[in-house]
Motif scaffolding. Structure first.
Motif, short mmCIF file in Angstrom:
data_model
loop_
_atom_site.label_atom_id
_atom_site.label_comp_id
_atom_site.label_asym_id
_atom_site.label_seq_id
_atom_site.Cartn_x
_atom_site.Cartn_y
_atom_site.Cartn_z
N UNK A 282 38.90 34.24 54.68
CA UNK A 282 40.08 35.07 54.41
C UNK A 282 40.41 35.08 52.92
N UNK A 283 40.32 33.90 52.28
CA UNK A 283 40.58 33.84 50.84
C UNK A 283 39.51 34.60 50.07
N UNK A 284 38.26 34.47 50.49
CA UNK A 284 37.18 35.21 49.81
C UNK A 284 37.35 36.71 49.99
N UNK A 285 37.81 37.13 51.17
CA UNK A 285 38.04 38.55 51.40
C UNK A 285 39.08 39.09 50.44
N UNK A 286 40.12 38.30 50.16
CA UNK A 286 41.12 38.72 49.18
C UNK A 286 40.51 38.88 47.79
N UNK A 287 39.62 37.96 47.41
CA UNK A 287 38.95 38.07 46.11
C UNK A 287 38.13 39.35 46.05
N UNK A 288 37.40 39.64 47.13
CA UNK A 288 36.59 40.86 47.18
C UNK A 288 37.47 42.10 47.05
N UNK A 289 38.58 42.13 47.79
CA UNK A 289 39.42 43.32 47.78
C UNK A 289 40.04 43.54 46.41
N UNK A 290 40.46 42.48 45.74
CA UNK A 290 41.03 42.63 44.41
C UNK A 290 39.96 43.05 43.39
N UNK A 291 38.76 42.45 43.51
CA UNK A 291 37.69 42.77 42.57
C UNK A 291 37.24 44.22 42.72
N UNK A 292 37.28 44.73 43.95
CA UNK A 292 36.84 46.10 44.18
C UNK A 292 37.75 47.12 43.51
N UNK A 293 38.93 46.70 43.11
CA UNK A 293 39.84 47.62 42.43
C UNK A 293 39.64 47.69 40.94
#
Length: 465
Positions: A282-293
């Protein structure tokens, strides 16, 4: 081996004959760095190496270069710090963010495993101890130093590194290390041209020496077959069972969600609740979502929108608390559970396996490489029982391997990447693969590219000049 004082030397301290424990020591004169500091995983004989005295003095290292945040590349860092390392840890921004998550989780799991082993009395060691503790991780994290792709970073007087995107996971890098007048490329884990979120790896820079992984060095990835995953989800739902997907918390969870969204949109699977049961995922998913922006040379155009649509378009339930995870050990309704770790070696998925494997209504879907000695490998090889927390558990659930999710270059993709180098290196060292895989890739490099390719031994030292 006698060398002149100025001769740069590379020592292979890990990832020889196995896919884990990546550690490569580069030294010139009296200066040294480590490229990757990974944990050994899998069979007990390999895991015991994590406890051995290192073949170098951690306090003498100027820096560690991390190619990416998977545990077999970064998970030994806190032990180095515990043993005296105080230097810089150079990596990309996303690797620093993900490594923070991975290392904290690693320490927590080790502490919990030691506590449970002492409580249950199944450990050979009295008392069972973690390799490192949370306090060692917290001393490690301030050493992480994010750098930008393509920017040369001086590590010591005669040592520098430049990172470029590897296309394996978010933040992953190919590292060009300059030692004296020599140039050595470390592939880290090389990604595939087909990753749905990450751009293909760039061609390698010119180098005297290359050190390349060989996880899939003896095979080619099969053509994607989306029916395999769709069929097992439909069959399991019809039986009233649960689909358990052991998935690496970093990158694999994202790819699984992308594929489940695609299958749902195509009408190939029923709409089921999907539980992401891993705080680290879940924490990694947040990193991915922020990086994708943010714009980045490592991302495909539109990657952020695709990931957001996958997460928002599914019935996804985040399971953060242990109490919620315990309820998923024996679900009372058809569902999909995505939980770490991907090879069934630790984390919440181990408890799910213990409860769900004996029930023939359920299924376990393996989505990536399963290292020798792991529960995932045993299941992939058709084991009828596996050992969990000191007890044997019967395997009655359906076990299916889906090969579509691999983010490691296969043999052909690795050869194509090497062939795109601006000039041939003097030597290629083939590492990070099981013995047969490394040997076969080395043979193909020699036969098809005409380059000198060597499979090094553990502890072997070679000159780079």
């Amino acid at each position: 081996m006698k060398t002149s004082e100025a001769s740069p030397v590379l020592t292979f301290l890990g990832a020889t004959g196995t896919v884990t424990g990546s550690r490569f020591h580069v030294e010139v004169a009296d200066q040294g760095i480590l490229v990757d500091a990974g944990l050994y995983q899998g069979v007990a004989s390999l895991r015991r190496r994590n406890w051995e005295e290192p073949d170098l003095s951690p306090k003498d290292l100027a820096a560690v270069v991390l190619t990416h945040a998977h545990l077999d590349h970064c998970g030994y860092l806190p032990r180095l710090v515990r043993d005296g390392f105080t230097g810089r840890v150079v990596c990309t921004r996303e690797t620093a963010q993900l490594a923070t998550i991975v290392l904290r989780d690693s320490a927590h799991l080790q502490e919990e495993d030691a506590r449970y082993a002492n409580q249950a009395g199944y450990s050979k060691h009295h008392p069972a101890l973690p390799l490192y503790a949370t306090e060692d991780v917290e001393r490690t994290l301030p050493l992480l130093e994010p750098v930008t792709y393509g920017v040369r970073t001086q590590l010591a007087d005669d040592l520098a590194v430049t990172l470029q995107p590897a296309g394996h996971i978010l933040g992953s890098s190919v590292a060009l290390v300059e030692a004296g007048h020599t140039r050595t490329v470390f592939s880290g884990d090389l990604g595939r041209p087909s990753h749905p979120l990450l751009a293909p790896p760039l061609p390698p820079p010119a180098a005297d020496v290359m050190v390349v992984e060989s996880t899939y060095g003896d095979r080619s990835h099969p053509e994607p077959d989306p029916d395999v995953l769709a069929d097992v989800v439909r069959r399991t739902a019809a039986r009233g069972g649960s689909v358990l997907i052991p998935a690496f918390a970093v990158d694999r969870t994202e790819l699984v969600l992308l594929e489940l969204r695609r299958l749902l949109e195509a009408g190939q699977i029923p709409e089921l609740p999907i539980f992401v049961d891993s705080p680290m995922a879940l924490a990694a998913l947040d990193v991915y979502r922020h990086a994708m922006g943010r714009p980045s040379p490592q991302l495909r155009p539109g990657a952020g929108a695709r990931l957001a649509e996958a997460v928002d378009g599914l019935d996804v339930h985040a399971v953060a608390e242990a109490s919620g995870s315990q309820l998923l050990n024996e679900p009372t309704f058809p569902c999909i559970i995505v939980s770490a770790s991907g090879m069934g070696t630790g984390g919440r998925v181990v408890h799910h396996l213990a409860h769900q494997l004996p029930d023939q209504r359920n299924s376990v879907v393996l989505t990536g490489y399963q290292a020798e000695g792991t529960r995932g490998r045993q299941l992939a090889d058709g084991a009828t029982h596996v050992k969990v927390h000191g007890r044997y558990v019967p395997v009655r659930a359906e076990v299916v391997t889906v090969s579509d999710f691999s983010v490691h270059a296969d043999a052909g993709e690795m050869l194509a990447w090497l062939a795109s180098a601006p000039e041939p290196p003097r030597t290629v060292y083939v590492v990070h693969g099981e013995a047969a895989s490394s040997r076969q890739l080395a043979t193909r490099i020699e036969d098809e590219l005409g380059w000198c390719a060597v499979v090094p031994r553990l502890g072997e030292r070679v000159r780079l000049d």
